[in-house]
Design an enzyme around this catalytic site. Structure first.
Site, PDB file in Angstrom:
ATOM      1  N   VAL A  61      39.310  34.944  31.223  1.00  0.00           N
ATOM      2  CA  VAL A  61      40.337  33.677  30.890  1.00  0.00           C
ATOM      3  C   VAL A  61      41.890  34.150  30.993  1.00  0.00           C
ATOM      4  CG1 VAL A  61      38.991  32.674  28.991  1.00  0.00           C
ATOM      5  CG2 VAL A  61      40.493  34.790  28.440  1.00  0.00           C
ATOM      6  N   TYR A  62      41.936  35.584  31.545  1.00  0.00           N
ATOM      7  CA  TYR A  62      43.177  36.048  31.788  1.00  0.00           C
ATOM      8  C   TYR A  62      43.664  35.401  33.044  1.00  0.00           C
ATOM      9  CZ  TYR A  62      42.410  39.820  28.420  1.00  0.00           C
ATOM     10  OH  TYR A  62      42.095  40.465  27.372  1.00  0.00           O
ATOM     11  N   SER A  63      45.001  34.625  32.844  1.00  0.00           N
ATOM     12  CA  SER A  63      45.492  34.135  34.152  1.00  0.00           C
ATOM     13  C   SER A  63      44.564  33.086  34.712  1.00  0.00           C
ATOM     14  CB  SER A  63      46.152  34.910  35.002  1.00  0.00           C
ATOM     15  OG  SER A  63      47.527  35.350  34.274  1.00  0.00           O
ATOM     16  N   GLY A  65      41.511  33.574  35.608  1.00  0.00           N
ATOM     17  CA  GLY A  65      40.659  34.098  36.684  1.00  0.00           C
ATOM     18  C   GLY A  65      41.622  35.048  37.473  1.00  0.00           C
TER      19      GLY A  65
END
Length: 344
Positions: A61-63, A65
């Site tokens: 979920v960070y940025s 992917g």
């Protein structure tokens, strides 16, 4: 760099690891954290590896992917020199298999992470949150299949309540499935809730803490002090609501002591805050983030020295808060403490 055993496992991790939440810069929250591209990330990885920081943490979920993609580019050609930790379970879309920890979701999530990272295996795969809608036996069986296939090597959890973690560990023991060896948790001088239940559980069950946001969601950088406005460039203007709550008076009391210790030791406020965490039971590795080389080198200065017992006691006192029921009797009443002393 000191290396520590991760919980009751054979995996050795550095005392400091690198959190790649600043990589990618997509979306409102993560763009406020940082927008490090692949070229910049390669330089940060270079510096980290030179210092012995060999574990790099990210999540799907960070940025959206992009963090995994940038990290994959940055480590290309040196996969055997480092450890990759990533996470899944939080929603990445609106589809039925875009959230949670069901078998189909976990298989899809791992395949996606492997593709974005450009690797054949993940050293530590963690569930980003507890999925109350999926039986823990299904979750653990899916993780077992992924371990047996060689796609992941160790498993962990993140942001679990004590009963959720213990339920999962008990099911793993009952059915001979993989046990969580890591719990990625929020823990800082201005956020010590981890100590009340999760730390004793970690001691008892052999679960190592992988600490996120060790500087209290950016509040222990040395730029926030009593009687002064929030610095104009602070990311807290955009991200405070998404992070853990912090009592302002506790924060100011802690920063007052950190300032005093900085003058005594010659180390910076963030370095002292990080060093304190490394003295705590169950803490295997503390994740540090950095938007640039200067921040990274600053954080690396948290190791290679030690606070003395008196300095630790001052920080303990300034940061202490009364736990809620049922924890407070074991901290405040001798008869309770005699039966079950706190972990710290």
């Amino acid at each position: 760099m000191e290396y520590r055993r991760l919980g009751a496992s054979g995996l050795m991790v550095p005392a400091l690891s690198f959190g790649a939440g600043t990589f990618g810069g997509r979306g409102e929250l993560f763009s406020a954290w940082g927008d490090t591209d692949a070229r910049q990330a390669r330089r940060l990885v270079d510096i980290s590896l030179e210092a012995g920081v060999t574990m790099f943490d990210t999540a799907d979920v960070y940025s959206d992917g992009a963090s995994e993609e940038v990290l994959g580019e940055a480590i290309r050609g040196r996969r055997d020199d480092l450890l990759i930790s990533t996470k899944a379970s939080l929603p990445t879309g609106l589809g039925p298999y875009d959230a949670g920890s069901g078998r189909a979701r976990l298989i899809r999530a791992v395949e996606g992470s492997l593709r974005r990272l450009g690797t054949e295996y993940i050293d530590l795969f963690q569930l980003h949150a507890f999925d109350a809608g999926t039986p823990v036996e299904e979750v653990l069986a899916a993780l077992d299949d992924l371990v047996r296939s060689g796609k992941i090597r160790y498993v962990g959890a993140s942001n679990f309540a004590g009963w959720q973690l213990m339920k999962s560990l008990a099911a793993a023991d009952r059915h001979g499935l993989p046990r969580y060896v890591a719990h990625q948790v929020y823990y800082s001088l201005v956020g010590r809730d981890y100590e009340w239940e999760l730390m004793p559980l970690g001691v008892d069950q052999g679960v190592g803490a992988v600490v996120w946001s060790p500087l209290g969601w950016g509040r222990l950088t040395g730029k926030i002090r009593r009687g002064q406005p929030l610095p104009e460039g602070s990311r807290l203007h955009r991200t405070a609501a998404a992070g853990p709550p912090v009592d302002d008076e506790v924060l100011y009391d802690v920063v007052d002591v950190l300032d005093d210790l900085a003058a005594e030791t010659g180390h910076t406020v963030p370095q002292i805050a990080l060093n304190w965490l490394l003295t705590r039971p169950t803490v295997a590795t503390v994740m540090v983030g950095a938007r640039n080389e200067e921040q990274l080198r600053q954080n690396l200065g948290a190791v290679g020295w030690s606070l003395d017992a008196e300095q630790i006691a001052r920080l303990d006192k300034a940061s202490a808060v009364t736990p809620p029921y049922p924890y407070y009797p074991y901290y405040r009443l001798a008869d309770f403490t005699r039966l079950n002393p706190p972990a710290v």
